[in-house]
Design a protein around this motif. Sequence first.
Motif: not given
Length: 82
Positions: A65-69, A72, A75
């Motif tokens: 589940y990537h957290i946009w802010n 990257g 993550q």
Amino acid sequence: MLTRGDEGIDVSRHNWPIDWPAVAAAGKRFAYVRASLGTTGRDDRFESHWSGARAAGLLVGAYHYHIWNVDGLAQAGNVVGL
């Protein structure tokens, strides 16, 4: 092998308990199971969801589940560390 129109489910720690044989009996063919989130998060139900879905005969895949802010690359490091 999956074909167009096959149905599956997406699960994480928020989906509990899951009756995996009932999921398979309902015609679901696959499950995507959340493994991680953000830079350090691990889904504490990943292993039980994974093994339950496999035992019920479903095809299984994992996702992050990537957290946009949030960075990257940091993550990605969490995913690689699994």
